[in-house]
Scaffold this active site. Structure first.
Site, short mmCIF file in Angstrom:
data_model
loop_
_atom_site.label_atom_id
_atom_site.label_comp_id
_atom_site.label_asym_id
_atom_site.label_seq_id
_atom_site.Cartn_x
_atom_site.Cartn_y
_atom_site.Cartn_z
N MET A 155 13.40 -15.81 9.78
CA MET A 155 13.26 -14.55 9.06
C MET A 155 14.37 -13.57 9.43
O MET A 155 15.25 -13.89 10.24
CB MET A 155 11.89 -13.94 9.33
CG MET A 155 10.78 -14.66 8.58
SD MET A 155 9.20 -13.84 8.84
CE MET A 155 8.20 -14.61 7.57
N GLY A 171 0.78 -1.24 0.00
CA GLY A 171 0.00 0.00 0.00
C GLY A 171 0.80 1.28 0.00
O GLY A 171 0.36 2.29 0.55
N GLY A 202 7.73 -0.55 9.66
CA GLY A 202 9.15 -0.80 9.52
C GLY A 202 9.76 0.26 8.61
O GLY A 202 9.17 1.33 8.40
N HIS A 208 6.08 -17.63 8.97
CA HIS A 208 5.24 -16.67 9.67
C HIS A 208 4.85 -17.09 11.08
O HIS A 208 4.23 -16.30 11.81
CB HIS A 208 4.00 -16.36 8.82
CG HIS A 208 4.38 -15.72 7.52
ND1 HIS A 208 4.86 -16.44 6.46
CD2 HIS A 208 4.41 -14.42 7.15
CE1 HIS A 208 5.15 -15.61 5.46
NE2 HIS A 208 4.88 -14.38 5.86
N ARG A 224 20.36 -36.96 12.80
CA ARG A 224 20.19 -36.15 11.59
C ARG A 224 20.76 -34.74 11.76
O ARG A 224 21.00 -34.29 12.87
CB ARG A 224 18.70 -35.97 11.30
CG ARG A 224 18.07 -37.15 10.62
CD ARG A 224 16.58 -36.90 10.52
NE ARG A 224 15.96 -37.90 9.68
CZ ARG A 224 14.66 -38.15 9.67
NH1 ARG A 224 13.85 -37.50 10.47
NH2 ARG A 224 14.17 -39.07 8.88
N ILE A 233 9.85 -7.55 13.28
CA ILE A 233 10.45 -8.69 14.01
C ILE A 233 11.93 -8.81 13.65
O ILE A 233 12.68 -9.44 14.37
CB ILE A 233 9.74 -10.03 13.71
CG1 ILE A 233 9.90 -10.44 12.24
CG2 ILE A 233 8.27 -9.97 14.10
CD1 ILE A 233 9.57 -11.91 11.99
N ASP A 234 12.33 -8.19 12.54
CA ASP A 234 13.72 -8.35 12.07
C ASP A 234 14.73 -7.56 12.91
O ASP A 234 15.93 -7.83 12.83
CB ASP A 234 13.85 -7.89 10.61
CG ASP A 234 12.93 -8.67 9.67
OD1 ASP A 234 12.44 -9.74 10.07
OD2 ASP A 234 12.69 -8.19 8.55
N ARG A 288 5.95 -14.54 13.38
CA ARG A 288 5.28 -13.24 13.39
C ARG A 288 3.93 -13.28 14.07
O ARG A 288 3.42 -12.25 14.51
CB ARG A 288 5.09 -12.78 11.95
CG ARG A 288 5.94 -11.62 11.59
CD ARG A 288 6.07 -11.40 10.13
NE ARG A 288 4.82 -11.15 9.43
CZ ARG A 288 4.77 -10.84 8.13
NH1 ARG A 288 5.89 -10.76 7.44
NH2 ARG A 288 3.63 -10.63 7.55
O1 F6P Z 1 10.13 -7.80 7.62
C1 F6P Z 1 9.48 -8.77 8.30
C2 F6P Z 1 9.41 -10.03 7.50
O2 F6P Z 1 8.86 -10.96 8.37
C3 F6P Z 1 10.74 -10.51 6.90
O3 F6P Z 1 11.55 -11.13 7.82
C4 F6P Z 1 10.27 -11.37 5.78
O4 F6P Z 1 11.22 -11.47 4.75
C5 F6P Z 1 9.06 -10.67 5.32
O5 F6P Z 1 8.57 -9.91 6.40
C6 F6P Z 1 8.00 -11.59 4.78
O6 F6P Z 1 6.85 -10.85 4.56
P1 F6P Z 1 5.65 -11.32 3.62
O7 F6P Z 1 5.28 -12.68 4.00
O8 F6P Z 1 4.61 -10.35 3.90
O9 F6P Z 1 6.18 -11.28 2.23
#
Ligand code: F6P
Length: 366
Positions: free
Chosen positions: A186, A79, A119, A288, A179, A143-144, A291
């Site tokens: 992420m 957006g 972000g 995810h 293993r 989260i990064d 997240r």
């Molecule tokens: O920036 C946060 C984040 O979780 C990154 O670590 C990851 O690359 C990205 O978003 C993935 O976002 P989406 O699933 O929205 O493409």
């Protein structure tokens, strides 16, 4: 003397992060306490293009949301009003600049200030909108943990906790089957999640974007363990890690108005380890899961502090700034100083030094 405030708005943009709802609650309660009205803008800046879903946020609207993941306002990472993805007459996707509509609607709604949660992408948009006449205060979210101007962002602690728990769980199944597990986390261009979870979960190797890896060094570490009778290994790899002289693993072509999707590095690393060492190797992508869900106590508290501080800054007439943690204080940082500067892991940081002391391989031969 700061201009009197009657009505503020709040939005959440980009990928979600645990703690967004806690910020929203703190903003709403702090603003209502000052006698201001608060409008909730749907899906980042999109809600200022189609204003039909803007809602007044009352005390009731934010009741019992501090501990909830996601965002009650919805979000999107498509957006950007300066590069809004639009279908061209020939059917192809192009981007158009709709920022004037955003500013126009903001003024029509008689909003005095926007508190923008996001972000680097969303805060860069906030800065540009401020330059076009929209007073903004940013709240850093990712989260990064890769934003400059704050020592930490909310959502990061939750992501690290999820990753650490996953690594702990994989430890037992790796050991049971002799293993190698390669776990992808992420972080895009910063290795903070991989580093903090990897050291905390005592993984054997940590691969981060900041240290291009040599797969030979990782395999040597795995075989050293084999000789010692430790017949399993855990490797955590950041999604943006890449081999020395090689490229990051991406998924599909870049879409208009979006960052390229990363992913697939764990599969690649696991296949190479299996081929070189002969050890059965599996790849796990946490994706995810890192997240979603409830924020940790640390993230909740940080998010509440950020929300309350953002309202104080609006009250003081301090705009074009972002709240940032500089322990023990939450300070106003100029947006221009915070954006466009990915905060990567310094190679001499204490956590890397600790990992090296513990014998963790970082994919290099220091
Ligand atoms: O920036 C946060 C984040 O979780 C990154 O670590 C990851 O690359 C990205 O978003 C993935 O976002 P989406 O699933 O929205 O493409």
């Amino acid at each position: 003397m700061a201009r009197p405030i009657r009505r503020i708005a709040i939005n959440t943009g980009g990928g979600d992060a645990p703690g967004l709802n806690a910020v929203i609650r703190a903003v709403v309660l702090s603003a209502l306490r000052r006698g201001w009205q608060v409008l909730g803008i749907h899906r980042g800046y999109e809600g200022l293009l189609d204003t039909s879903k803007i809602i007044p946020l009352s005390r009731e609207a934010v009741r019992g949301i501090t501990h909830l993941g996601g965002t009650i306002l919805g979000t999107t990472n498509r957006g950007n009003p300066f590069e809004y993805p639009t279908r061209a007459p020939d059917g192809s996707m192009i981007t158009v600049d709709r920022s004037d509509e955003v500013v126009g609607n903001f003024k029509k709604l008689a909003i005095d200030a926007l508190i923008a949660l996001g972000g680097d992408g969303s805060l860069s948009i906030a800065h540009r909108l401020h330059e076009k006449g929209m007073p903004v205060v940013g709240v850093p979210k990712t989260i990064d943990n890769d934003l400059s101007g704050t020592v930490i962002t909310f959502g990061f602690d939750t992501a690290v906790s999820v990753a650490t728990e996953a690594l702990d769980r994989l430890h037992s199944t790796a050991e049971a089957h002799d293993r190698v597990f390669v776990v992808e986390v992420m972080g895009r261009y910063a290795g903070w999640i991989a580093l903090n979870s990897g050291v905390s979960a005592s993984t054997d190797a940590i691969l981060i974007p900041e240290i291009p890896y040599d797969i030979g060094a990782v395999c040597e570490k795995i075989m050293e363990r084999e000789v010692e009778g430790r017949r399993f290994s855990l490797v955590v790899v950041a999604e943006g890690a890449k081999p020395a002289g090689g490229e990051m693993a991406t998924r599909g072509p870049k879409e208009a108005g979006r960052e390229v999707r990363l992913g697939g590095i764990a599969e690649r690393v696991a296949a190479e380890i299996q081929e070189i060492t002969g050890k059965e190797s599996r790849a796990v992508v946490l994706g995810h899961l890192q997240r979603g869900g409830r924020p940790t106590t640390f993230d909740r508290l940080l998010a509440l502090r950020f929300g309350a501080a953002a309202v104080r800054m609006v009250a003081e007439g301090r705009f074009d700034v972002m709240v940032g943690l500089d322990p023990p204080a939450v300070l106003a940082v100029p947006l221009a100083d915070a954006i466009g500067r990915t905060r990567t892991v310094p190679l001499d940081c204490d956590t890397i030094l600790t990992g090296r002391e513990l014998g963790i391989c970082f994919g290099d031969r220091p």
